[in-house]
Write an enzyme that holds these catalytic residues in place. Sequence first.
Site, PDB file in Angstrom:
ATOM      1  CD  GLU A 269      -2.963  -0.799  -0.096  1.00 17.28           C
ATOM      2  OE1 GLU A 269      -3.004   0.316  -0.635  1.00 17.28           O
ATOM      3  OE2 GLU A 269      -3.607  -1.772  -0.513  1.00 17.28           O
TER       4      GLU A 269
ATOM      5  CE1 TYR B 299      -6.515   3.125  -0.119  1.00 22.05           C
ATOM      6  CE2 TYR B 299      -4.141   3.236   0.251  1.00 22.05           C
ATOM      7  CZ  TYR B 299      -5.236   2.661  -0.360  1.00 22.05           C
ATOM      8  OH  TYR B 299      -5.054   1.602  -1.195  1.00 22.05           O
TER       9      TYR B 299
ATOM     10  CG  ASP C 170      -7.753   4.294  -3.889  1.00 23.96           C
ATOM     11  OD1 ASP C 170      -8.972   4.320  -4.152  1.00 23.96           O
ATOM     12  OD2 ASP C 170      -6.964   3.491  -4.417  1.00 23.96           O
TER      13      ASP C 170
END
Length: 402
Positions: free
Chosen positions: A46, A129, A147
């Site tokens: 990520e 996020y 996102d």
Amino acid sequence: MKAALNEPVTSDLRERIVTKLLEWYLQNKRDLPWRGASAYGVWVSEIMLQQTQVATVIPYYLRFMERFPTVRALAEASQEEVLRYWAGLGYYARARNLHQAAKILVERYGGELPTEPGAIESLPGVGRYTAGAIRSIAFHQPYPLVDANVARVLSRLFGVSGNLRSTSTQARLWNLAQQLVPENEPGTFNQALMELGSLVCIPSDPRCEQCPLLADCVAGNAPDPTAWPEASSNKRSLPVVHSSALICNEEGALLIVQRPPHGLWGGLWEFPRVVCSAGETPLEGAHRAALEVAGWEVTAMEPKTLRAVQGQVAPITRIKHGVMHYRITLYGYLMRPKAPVAPKEERPKEWVTPEALSRYPMPAPQAQLREAVLNRLHAPLPNIQPCFVFEETNSPDYAKES
Ligand code: SF4
């Protein structure tokens, strides 16, 4: 039934969206190296994926995980070595934060990612996020994430107006994401939303006819799905390349396809066309349009002589077209059909003689393409019927739909 603005998502709608999206994801998800990874692997992927495309990240992720397979291995490495493994990905603060966070995890949590509320969020470089991704994907906790892909999907699905960067719009999107994320399979659902944004609900060319959420989508049922999200007022226009295959058979007929009924120019006809991907040349795009949209393997033709050639050939024309914050260049390549293949999408198709082409309603840029083909093929232009073209008003939005 579509979700009304400023109202909570009904349980019926939520269930439909979750069920359809999960079904779609199972069938369509890409095989990526971080699928099913440990919490550490999810975290690394990520962080790498922030500001960086999937295809770029894959080799970096694999190398990084091979050299630093655990939080402890990362914490024990020198910063210089970590940066060396990051070199080329850019945004090096991400690597420094990851390294620093790994040291904190070893000191405070025995080298594991903590599950208690607030702990992940306190690590350097971990925002809302990333925390949502780790919690939902690795720990199966019903945390939302938003996102850029998810923001676009949600803004279209629920018709959320307002600049996506504004605090109030962001709050609305997070609220919608929170309402949607299911107790069961929250990580799969979040990944499915992101995957839909990457593969189907793409910025300038949403493929609504392939979308599992079309029946409930505000934008997908509006004339122009790309009216959402709202363009930032200070955003510079973006260049986009479209390419059409002008497939001409031995009898001189040209292949045209009918657009899906949804979106602007729904139901009109066009030469098979795609939006070129990053790194794809217009000629490659035209070959893809022939294969995926028309269902033909083709050979490109040299326009000056109309001989079939291999390799690079010139387009017969290039049409510039402005669309809100997109600057579109549409290329057209003459091609000969070689062999039929199964197209990606089933659309009505017709082989049409040059003389009959003008009877088919076409968006204005495609009509310009038609004129260029007719000129090139020396068609008897004076005999052509008056052109049935949908003229654009206000902002010409042809290229935003596909
Ligand atoms: S129907 Fe179209 S606009 Fe709506 S979510 Fe699907 S691809 Fe996006």
